[in-house]
Design an enzyme around this catalytic site. Sequence first.
Site, short mmCIF file in Angstrom:
data_model
loop_
_atom_site.label_atom_id
_atom_site.label_comp_id
_atom_site.label_asym_id
_atom_site.label_seq_id
_atom_site.Cartn_x
_atom_site.Cartn_y
_atom_site.Cartn_z
N ASN B 126 -7.90 2.14 -1.83
CA ASN B 126 -6.92 1.17 -2.33
C ASN B 126 -6.79 -0.01 -1.37
OD1 ASN B 126 -6.33 2.64 -4.55
ND2 ASN B 126 -4.24 3.20 -3.94
N ILE B 127 -6.55 -1.15 -1.95
CA ILE B 127 -6.41 -2.36 -1.14
C ILE B 127 -5.32 -2.19 -0.08
CG2 ILE B 127 -4.77 -3.47 -2.69
CD1 ILE B 127 -6.56 -6.03 -2.18
N LYS B 128 -4.33 -1.38 -0.43
CA LYS B 128 -3.23 -1.11 0.48
C LYS B 128 -3.71 -0.54 1.82
CE LYS B 128 0.81 -0.61 1.84
NZ LYS B 128 1.58 -1.81 2.13
N GLY B 129 -4.71 0.35 1.74
CA GLY B 129 -5.32 0.85 2.96
C GLY B 129 -4.50 1.86 3.72
#
Lengths: 524, 244
Positions: B126-129
Amino acid sequence: MSLLDLDPKVVATARRLAAKAAEPVVDIAKAHTTVAVERATLRLAGITGADTTHRAGDIPWVNRVVDTVREHCGLEHGAVLPVFDALARNDIGTLTELAEATAAGQIQYTVPTGAAARRAAKAGRVAIARGLRQVDRNRAQRDKLITKIGDPPQRPWIYLIVATGDIDEDVVQAASAARAGADIIAVIRSTGQSLLDYVPEGATHHGFAGTYATQENFRIMRAAMDEVSKEVGRYIRVTNYASGLCMPEIAVLGGLERLDMMLNDCMYGILFRDINPIRTFVDQRFSRAMHARAGIIINTGEDNYLTTADAVEAAHTVTVSQLLNEHFAHEAGLPNELLGLGHAFEINPDLPESFRMELAHALLARELFPEAPLKWMPPTKHMTGDVFRGHLLDGFFNLAGVLTGQSILLVGMMTEAVVTPWLSDRDLAVANVRYVLNAAGNLSEDFVPARDGYIVKRAHQVLGEAVDLLDRIVDDGLLNAIGDGTFGLMKRPQDKGKGTDGVVSKADGYVNPAIEMLETGATK
Amino acid sequence: MTKRHVRPYGDATGDGMVQVSFTLPVPHGPRADGAAQQLANKMGIDPAMVVHSHAIGDGFTFFVVYGSVNHIVDLDEVKVVEREYPLLSPAEVNSYVKKSLRRKLIVVGGCIGTDAHTVGIDAILNIKGFAGEKGLEYYRELRVVNLGAQVTVPEIVKRARTEKADAVLVSQVVTQRDAHILNTQEMSAAFREAMGERRPLMIAGGPRFDPLMAPELGVDRVFGRGTTPGEVASYLVHAIKEKV
């Protein structure tokens, strides 16, 4: 008493927007049925047992019947008409016998018309009413036991989880948890059960990271906790999970076996299990109507958003989801006192003022939903193998729960993210809760956040962001918002996901006496 | 320079002090404390101090024990997988992929088997990381297909094929009855059987995996607890370099 001084106009706007966002979804839910709703209806009508001869393993009879009805004449008119018509035409006594004959290929289902349809609907109603009266009796029995044995002496109620995979072992663990101070026992389900399109049968002993939810397992746990309730002098509530592809059926079984609480979220299945959105909203509506009838407290799953999204940036999505869950619940007939709206202590503890923000968010939920038995969930995302730090964090979580008047406290384990809780983990965790309750249980009397102080401002900010987001959801449509990844960052388009093919548009002549009796409260 | 032989450190070099806690199925009392003492001694803790004990229910006692452990660690005998590749920034990863592949690098990921815990795969993809690093979706030159939870082995093989995946990432959190090992082995065997030499790079991750397990699991690389997206992205670049 209001500590946050929320503007009643803003709160009213938030509720109005939530209702508006939910409206098209409620319409869709009313216009459809699902295989699970039809199965739940037949379970109320008394069908039990499973086909043990099937080569794929035990298939519940109710699945055989509903699948065959669908094959022969579709489910657009519901399962009740064809099933009770077949019962009459073939002169069969019980639904289970009908299921056996169905499996043997002896039954041809059709949608009856005219007098045959009226007879089938009436017979179906009589059978379903019997099931609903059992649910009603259970509800009365619960009230009686609570009057006799008593509720927990304190708030929040202490909620503990067992998850051994074996119902007999669960009973041992649950009894020991109750003796140690638990007021509520939740039996975690086996990993993957939410994606089974049937409810397994019988007592089970081989779950993965949890125990299968079955009618027999429900019965065993409830009976064991009735005994323990007498021993510990308070009514121990039993919880399970009405989520996944069998929400409506689990709701029926919970009502038939006097479970007391159910996890039931309006969007959890969509977001975290990739279950089709329409399927979820249809199933949810039926299951919640069932919970309302059974007096079961629902627990919603807002805590989950914060495990994927950031607990500060996404705080308002929790509020939005609570408002939506509240609306969907009211619409399905659940009163405020059965609304265990969820939220969680998931802010990164490395952030400055993280605890003050937690207090702000928890108080916001408390003041927005003053009558709801809010469910307060412990830290998981920022729990690491550092069990010492985790134990401290759990202590702060407990303090926040006590200070902000949360109703149901799920006890955090310092070994979260390390192992499934050991005997000692649970013991230390309950000791942690007890210390906080004992040391600061009445601290809320003295706790008045400064007017225009940090906590008050933060709560207002989150509510404002929630209203803005609801505004956008109303414009965009709730289903589109879910599709775009508004909640928990998950993108779920409405025509995709598991269980999509189990959704059926209702025909004009759709008949389901269960839905009608749930709506009107009828007992006959 | 660290010494070759070391002992645990309490408050003085070489004191060997450790702290352990455990539960014994023995009712609380002097006999239970003696039992804890005996166990600690057998663990090599001698002298051992049972500094705390309390009853858990009728039949169990919980202990906290402090003491000096007589074992000595030989650092020369410690075997771990040292990172065999340099850590790159997202910009470096992007520019290498662009130059060497002249297309996007395709990553297919998911949790296989009945495992519903997407927290690991999401932290990486996820871009959130995770841990302040953005996930692989953030990398311009990577195309990420996250299949989410409870993906069957045939499903992930099929999807990897249709997406022409360069790498497959699977996450396994549930470890009951070795499900994480069996699932991963099933997956690696399926890829070998279906695609042979043309199979994508196979990477497994999860809190209970040890990087030393790669050969046993039949995958190219294993990542354990605390792995960040940047490490995985850097490994991907390293692995394509080897292939090209």
